[in-house]
Design an enzyme around this catalytic site. Structure first.
Site, mmCIF file in Angstrom:
data_model
loop_
_atom_site.group_PDB
_atom_site.id
_atom_site.type_symbol
_atom_site.label_atom_id
_atom_site.label_comp_id
_atom_site.label_asym_id
_atom_site.label_seq_id
_atom_site.Cartn_x
_atom_site.Cartn_y
_atom_site.Cartn_z
ATOM 1 N N ASN A 49 -6.306 8.781 10.152
ATOM 2 C CA ASN A 49 -6.017 8.354 8.773
ATOM 3 C C ASN A 49 -6.217 9.545 7.836
ATOM 4 O O ASN A 49 -7.123 10.370 8.015
ATOM 5 C CB ASN A 49 -6.858 7.149 8.358
ATOM 6 C CG ASN A 49 -8.349 7.355 8.448
ATOM 7 O OD1 ASN A 49 -8.840 8.110 9.281
ATOM 8 N ND2 ASN A 49 -9.096 6.666 7.592
ATOM 9 N N ASN A 52 -5.953 10.003 0.200
ATOM 10 C CA ASN A 52 -5.543 10.806 -0.944
ATOM 11 C C ASN A 52 -6.210 10.272 -2.195
ATOM 12 O O ASN A 52 -6.446 9.052 -2.295
ATOM 13 C CB ASN A 52 -4.008 10.744 -1.083
ATOM 14 C CG ASN A 52 -3.487 11.790 -2.035
ATOM 15 O OD1 ASN A 52 -3.478 11.590 -3.240
ATOM 16 N ND2 ASN A 52 -3.052 12.915 -1.503
ATOM 17 N N TYR A 55 -4.798 6.772 -4.131
ATOM 18 C CA TYR A 55 -5.080 5.976 -2.925
ATOM 19 C C TYR A 55 -3.859 5.527 -2.117
ATOM 20 O O TYR A 55 -3.850 5.654 -0.896
ATOM 21 C CB TYR A 55 -5.930 4.749 -3.285
ATOM 22 C CG TYR A 55 -7.371 5.060 -3.659
ATOM 23 C CD1 TYR A 55 -7.830 6.367 -3.812
ATOM 24 C CD2 TYR A 55 -8.270 4.023 -3.870
ATOM 25 C CE1 TYR A 55 -9.147 6.639 -4.165
ATOM 26 C CE2 TYR A 55 -9.594 4.289 -4.223
ATOM 27 C CZ TYR A 55 -10.018 5.601 -4.375
ATOM 28 O OH TYR A 55 -11.318 5.857 -4.720
ATOM 29 N N GLU A 62 -2.516 5.021 12.730
ATOM 30 C CA GLU A 62 -1.436 4.556 13.610
ATOM 31 C C GLU A 62 -0.088 5.104 13.156
ATOM 32 O O GLU A 62 0.717 5.580 13.963
ATOM 33 C CB GLU A 62 -1.361 3.017 13.608
ATOM 34 C CG GLU A 62 -2.596 2.319 14.165
ATOM 35 C CD GLU A 62 -3.632 1.996 13.086
ATOM 36 O OE1 GLU A 62 -3.814 2.819 12.160
ATOM 37 O OE2 GLU A 62 -4.256 0.929 13.188
HETATM 38 N N1 THU Z 1 -6.866 2.451 8.240
HETATM 39 C C1 THU Z 1 -6.208 2.935 9.332
HETATM 40 O O1 THU Z 1 -6.134 4.148 9.538
HETATM 41 N N2 THU Z 1 -5.634 2.048 10.173
HETATM 42 C C2 THU Z 1 -5.658 0.699 10.005
HETATM 43 O O2 THU Z 1 -5.017 -0.020 10.760
HETATM 44 C C3 THU Z 1 -6.461 0.111 8.943
HETATM 45 C C4 THU Z 1 -6.975 1.047 7.923
HETATM 46 C C5 THU Z 1 -7.476 3.399 7.318
HETATM 47 C C6 THU Z 1 -6.826 3.455 5.967
HETATM 48 C C7 THU Z 1 -7.949 3.993 5.114
HETATM 49 O O3 THU Z 1 -7.923 5.411 5.193
HETATM 50 C C8 THU Z 1 -9.210 3.491 5.796
HETATM 51 O O4 THU Z 1 -8.814 3.066 7.075
HETATM 52 C C9 THU Z 1 -9.884 2.361 5.059
HETATM 53 O O5 THU Z 1 -9.008 1.322 4.830
#
Ligand code: THU
Length: 135
Positions: A49, A52, A55, A62
């Site tokens: 992930n 930024n 947001y 993924e």
């Molecule tokens: N996040 C992911 O990377 N994958 C997901 O399926 C759910 C959420 C990340 C987005 C954000 O950077 C952090 O988790 C908190 O929501």
């Protein structure tokens, strides 16, 4: 593939995701997520992930991994493993499931882990009644 080699493949994919977890750029949530995709042709792509200050501009692990794979010519995903700093089952968000629906078969798999416990879902289990259209 038999159960044992399937298990080894799942463990290897989870391991690949764990290896890049520290690359997560998540200073706003402090929640690190990493994903590893096994494509139908046998290649592995990882992603994290990336947040930024604005947001909504951030991207999930993924979709980061899927974008890397797609941009390298891979369009069919056999499995995706997802791990996080929470060390518990981290299910793909709705946007990522929708994004996946274009590149996964119904029997493509989602691999999640809670330390030693591994859960395996078919894509159709976590994304029933996916949007479809003829256009
Ligand atoms: N996040 C992911 O990377 N994958 C997901 O399926 C759910 C959420 C990340 C987005 C954000 O950077 C952090 O988790 C908190 O929501």
């Amino acid at each position: 593939m038999d159960n044992l080699s399937d298990l080894n493949e799942n463990k290897a994919l989870l391991q690949k995701a764990h290896e890049v977890l520290s690359n997560s750029y998540s200073p706003y949530s402090n929640f690190k997520v990493a994903a590893a995709i096994l494509t139908q042709s046998g290649k592995i792509f990882t992603g994290v992930n990336i947040e930024n200050l604005s947001y909504p501009a951030g991207i999930c692990a993924e979709r980061c991994a899927m974008s890397k794979a797609i941009s390298e010519g891979e369009k069919i995903f056999k499995k995706i493993a997802v791990v996080s700093s929470a060390n518990t089952f981290t299910y793909p968000c709705g946007i990522c499931r929708q994004f996946m629906s274009e590149f996964m078969n119904n029997d493509s798999e989602i691999i999640l882990s809670d330390n030693d416990i591994i859960k395996v879902f078919k894509f159709s289990e976590i994304m029933p009644y996916a949007f479809d259209s003829d256009f």
